[in-house]
Design an enzyme around this catalytic site. Structure first.
Site, PDB file in Angstrom:
ATOM      1  N   ASP A  89       0.834  -1.203   0.000  1.00 61.20           N
ATOM      2  CA  ASP A  89       0.000   0.000   0.000  1.00 61.20           C
ATOM      3  C   ASP A  89       0.872   1.260   0.000  1.00 61.20           C
ATOM      4  O   ASP A  89       0.563   2.246  -0.654  1.00 61.20           O
ATOM      5  CB  ASP A  89      -0.916   0.025   1.237  1.00 61.20           C
ATOM      6  CG  ASP A  89      -2.035  -1.004   1.109  1.00 61.20           C
ATOM      7  OD1 ASP A  89      -2.265  -1.470  -0.036  1.00 61.20           O
ATOM      8  OD2 ASP A  89      -2.651  -1.344   2.137  1.00 61.20           O
ATOM      9  N   CYS A  90       1.952   1.190   0.745  1.00 58.55           N
ATOM     10  CA  CYS A  90       2.822   2.373   0.828  1.00 58.55           C
ATOM     11  C   CYS A  90       3.816   2.462  -0.318  1.00 58.55           C
ATOM     12  O   CYS A  90       4.297   3.538  -0.668  1.00 58.55           O
ATOM     13  CB  CYS A  90       3.551   2.392   2.177  1.00 58.55           C
ATOM     14  SG  CYS A  90       4.201   0.794   2.672  1.00 58.55           S
ATOM     15  N   TYR A  91       4.143   1.296  -0.904  1.00 58.50           N
ATOM     16  CA  TYR A  91       5.092   1.264  -2.036  1.00 58.50           C
ATOM     17  C   TYR A  91       4.458   0.468  -3.179  1.00 58.50           C
ATOM     18  O   TYR A  91       4.752  -0.720  -3.350  1.00 58.50           O
ATOM     19  CB  TYR A  91       6.407   0.604  -1.627  1.00 58.50           C
ATOM     20  CG  TYR A  91       7.239   1.380  -0.620  1.00 58.50           C
ATOM     21  CD1 TYR A  91       7.810   2.607  -0.974  1.00 58.50           C
ATOM     22  CD2 TYR A  91       7.476   0.869   0.655  1.00 58.50           C
ATOM     23  CE1 TYR A  91       8.585   3.302  -0.064  1.00 58.50           C
ATOM     24  CE2 TYR A  91       8.253   1.561   1.559  1.00 58.50           C
ATOM     25  CZ  TYR A  91       8.811   2.780   1.196  1.00 58.50           C
ATOM     26  OH  TYR A  91       9.585   3.467   2.086  1.00 58.50           O
TER      27      TYR A  91
END
Lengths: 144, 386
Positions: free
Chosen positions: B142-144
């Protein structure tokens, strides 16, 4: 005394004949066989160090050529890229004629082209790939 | 203190270096000075002795940060010119090891392999200013969210490039022979059958850890010459051993101490960081490494005065014994004998082959000497001794 290392290529027809021995018999030349092989297609290949007077040497080489032997000079074919050589000395383990040797006490690696038989072992042994095989034309290009 | 006639501190020597008054000589030059004047007089005269070595040091590599991409990526696999780098660290960090070979390398499938390109070559290309193809993959988070990146980078484009070598500067190393009847292709070079050559790999009297055999002045924080720039000793190296058999001069008779060294790859030069393709073995990296030894007292003057004839190593059979982990010496020989060109083993005269460049080692010691003399290189006082 004049001494030189030559590479001889014998086409199949010539490879079957006695040729090299006449260098001694006819021209009073001494030779040392540094390498020899016959390929699958029956071509012969020989690396010879020839010693004698300069005059006899020339006559001998002319004789070889007249017999259909292709004569090329070994010294023009292995080249050292001095910018790549680190003088580690690894090549001196495999060089059969000590064309590559360590000069002491400096421990500098010297390449004496006159002793090179173009066996090519240094090319794959040199860890920095400083040794290369070049045709005489390329060598001239590199020298410029 | 008190036990020595000459006593100097790091701070005192550094003050002398700053004011351009430090007396600096190489590890070859100190030999004659101590011989002529004795260690006490030499220690009073000389402040620093410089050492140097240039040889394959397989345990080398660099942490490379390739910068973020848009959308962001947490790289889990990274390749530089098709050479894989370990990516099990934080996003866009990876460790490129010197001995890692290109993914398409035929290795030893046709023995002996040539190993023409690997991590060491990428590092040399980077410090030469060449462009390198960077490729990375990720599983996406989700973050990367980014799953794949490809870009061309130079060393200057990388936010950080930190050389990090876990095992450099081996204190002594075996001399290798081959007692079998077949040619062996080893990390000690090509070994012809029936002891036709003996390969060794040390700068001998110029080698850093030969000049401080108990590592009395070398520890965490020692400033060093590394790859053409100033680096540091950051730990003792892997396989570091101090409990070894030593000669009367205290110098180990077998491989012993090693150093974990670090430096800024961005400041390094291809003259002092050279990739090696070792036939039949693999890729390695020759590193230029130099350590200044402070002459704090006459004991250090004596240590640095060791000459090749006082330094010994063991002759080991790499044809049979070494691969079978059999520890056996076929003789103890000095570096003076090794450098003479031939050694005698079991009545056989064997030509010796160096793998460590004395030409480059000497140049490192000279460069280090010059930079200390002109005040651009100060001693780093070790914060912890191994």
């Amino acid at each position: 005394m004049y001494s030189k290392i030559l590479i001889l290529h014998f086409p199949p027809a010539v490879a079957q004949k006695a040729v090299v021995c006449y260098l001694t018999k006819k021209y009073d030349l001494l030779f040392n066989i540094l390498g020899a092989k016959v390929s699958n297609s029956k071509d012969g290949y020989m690396v010879l160090e020839i010693c004698g007077t300069r005059d006899n040497y020339k006559k001998g080489v002319r004789y070889l050529k007249n017999q259909g032997v292709r004569v090329s000079s070994a010294e023009q074919e292995i080249w050292r890229d001095t910018s790549k050589c680190t003088h580690c000395g690894a090549c001196t383990a495999v060089c059969p004629t000590q064309a590559l040797y360590v000069k002491r006490p400096e421990m500098e690696v010297i390449y004496d082209k006159d002793k090179c038989t173009v066996c090519e072992l240094c090319i794959v042994t040199c860890p920095t790939r400083a040794m290369g095989l070049y045709s005489s034309k390329n060598t001239e290009d590199m020298l410029q | 203190m008190g036990e020595f006639k000459v006593n100097k501190t790091y701070a005192e020597i550094n003050e002398k270096i700053k004011s351009g008054k430090a007396v600096v000589v190489t590890a070859e030059e100190i030999i004659g000075i101590v011989k002529e004047n004795g260690p006490v007089e030499a220690a009073a005269q000389v402040d620093v002795v410089t050492t140097g070595t240039f040889a394959p040091m397989c345990s080398s590599g660099a942490f490379l940060n390739i910068g973020q991409s848009t959308p962001s990526v947490r790289t889990t696999k990274t390749w530089f010119n098709d050479v894989p780098a370990y990516s099990g660290v934080a996003a866009v960090d990876s460790f490129l090891g010197a001995t890692e070979v290109s993914i398409n390398d035929p290795l030893n499938k046709i023995h002996p392999g040539e190993f023409n390109y690997g991590g060491a070559h990428v590092l040399q290309d980077l410090v030469s200013g060449k462009k390198v193809e960077v490729r990375a993959e990720s599983y996406g988070t989700d973050c990367y969210p980014n799953r794949k990146i490809e870009k061309t980078m130079t060393l200057a484009d990388m936010p950080q490039a930190i050389m990090c070598n876990p095992r450099n500067g081996y204190q002594n190393y075996n001399c290798a022979i081959n007692r079998t009847d077949k040619t062996k292709y080893t990390y000690m070079g090509t070994l012809k059958p029936n002891m036709a050559n003996a390969n060794y790999c040390s700068a001998g009297q110029l080698s850093p850890l030969f000049n401080d055999p108990y590592l009395k002045t070398i520890g965490i924080g020692t400033r060093i010459f590394l790859g053409g720039t100033q680096g540091y000793v950051s730990w003792s190296g892997t396989q570091h051993k101090s409990d070894v058999q030593r000669g009367l001069n205290g110098v180990p008779l077998t491989p012993a101490g090693t150093l974990f060294v670090m430096g800024n790859l961005k400041e390094m030069s291809p003259e002092w960081l050279v990739a090696q393709s070792i036939r039949g073995y693999g890729v390695s990296l020759s590193m230029g490494l130099g350590i200044p030894i402070p002459i704090l007292n006459e004991e250090m003057a004596k240590f640095t005065a060791v000459a090749d004839e006082d330094l010994f190593t063991q002759v080991v059979d790499y044809g049979h014994d070494y691969p079978q982990a059999i520890s056996k010496s076929y003789g103890q020989i000095s570096y003076a004998e090794l450098k003479s060109g031939t050694i005698m083993i079991q009545g056989q005269e064997i030509p010796t082959v160096p793998l460590s460049s004395m030409i480059k080692a000497r140049k490192i010691a000279m460069l280090l000497k010059e930079s200390i003399k002109n005040g651009s290189f100060l001693l780093g006082e070790p914060q912890h001794i191994f």
